[in-house]
Design a protein around this motif. Structure first.
Motif: not given
Length: 324
Positions: A24-28, A31-33, A230-231
């Protein structure tokens, strides 16, 4: 053992129910699968011997740096626990070590934000660059390497299409880092560190070392508090393409802020470091110094270059030991 460790960490991220918060943290963070697979990201469970038991060879686990020996029990234990894992490779793609990021919910003040596996004959943190294998083709094709600070900064840059970007992983930039970048085929650097003072200091070290090695550099400046991760992609690309070649960022850094004496000393430092016998650079550096240090404008600078008539020429003024 390192390849097996990378596969085990990766499978934990993909399948373990205990890795849900990490996913969840990576997706937010965007950074996806697909990114998990490209970068072989992983998850280290919050267990003392999760990986070590899976490897079934305590000595080899310790020798490869993923485990350490407890002084109290004498048993091997996992170095990374309860952390998102970033796989670190050589230019040729061989796994040599790992970095683990704690989750934001881990509020233990003694737990560092990032933790690396132990130093081994293969892995020295200060000698390695994150993403050098993933960036090899982009660096070779463009002849340029971008250098950022964090692991997620490098991933964000690649997602934005900047596929020649590597990260120092939070360590100071070293001659070994520069050697590895040049070995990858780069003959130009783009330094793009965080916009805070610490990030700008780290960026200046990159620029200084590259200058000493006669490697042309460009400096990208982000707004205070921002970094590549962050951008959004569009904002990152917009900032990236407005970078300035050295020595202009260094001139601005030396001449901004401080009292007039500090700025005059900054001008002298620039003259010693960058003008180096080049009359054009010397002239522009002097122009910048006058503008920053004395608040001069192009009109006043032009007026100073026109000597007044002999009978009404004003006396020379002295300011900070510099005659005008």
């Amino acid at each position: 053992m390192l390849e097996r460790s990378a596969d085990w960490y990766h499978q934990q991220l993909l399948r373990s129910p205990h890795a849900e918060e990490a996913r969840q943290y990576l997706t937010e963070r965007g950074i996806g699968p697909d990114d998990w697979r490209k970068w072989n990201l992983g998850w280290a469970p919050d267990q003392w011997r999760g990986l070590t038991n899976a490897l079934r060879d305590d000595k080899a686990a310790v020798d490869s740096g993923v485990a350490a020996i407890s002084r109290k029990t004498g048993r091997a234990y996992d170095v990374l626990r309860g952390r998102i894992v970033f796989t670190i490779r050589t230019l040729g793609g061989e796994v040599i070590g790992f970095a683990g990021r704690k989750l934001p919910t881990n509020t233990d003040p003694k737990a560092p934000k990032y933790l690396n596996t132990r130093t081994t004959p293969l892995y020295h943190k200060s000698d390695t660059l994150y993403g050098i294998a993933e960036s090899a083709e982009g660096i070779r094709d463009s002849g340029t390497a971008g250098v950022v600070e964090g692991y997620t900064d490098a991933i964000a840059a690649h997602k934005a299409g900047l596929t020649n970007v590597v990260a120092t992983g939070g360590t100071a930039f070293t001659d070994s880092h520069l050697d590895r970048i040049l070995a990858a085929g780069a003959h130009h650097l783009i330094a793009a560190f965080d916009g805070d003072p610490a990030g700008q200091d780290a960026q200046q070290k990159v620029l200084d070392q590259a200058h000493q090695a006669d490697v042309p550099t460009t400096a990208v400046t982000f707004p205070p508090g921002e970094d590549p991760a962050s951008l959004g992609a569009n904002a990152l690309l917009a900032h990236w393409h407005t970078g300035l070649p050295q020595p202009w960022p260094h001139i601005d850094q030396h001449l901004s802020g401080g009292d007039i004496h500090q700025r005059i000393r900054g001008h002298r430092a620039i003259a010693d470091t960058y003008t180096d016998g080049d009359p054009i650079v010397a002239a522009i550096a002097t122009h910048q110094a006058l503008t920053h240090t004395l608040g001069a404008t192009p009109d006043t600078i032009a007026a100073w270059r026109r000597p007044p008539a002999r009978d009404d020429r004003p006396p020379t003024r002295q300011l900070g030991g510099v005659g005008l």
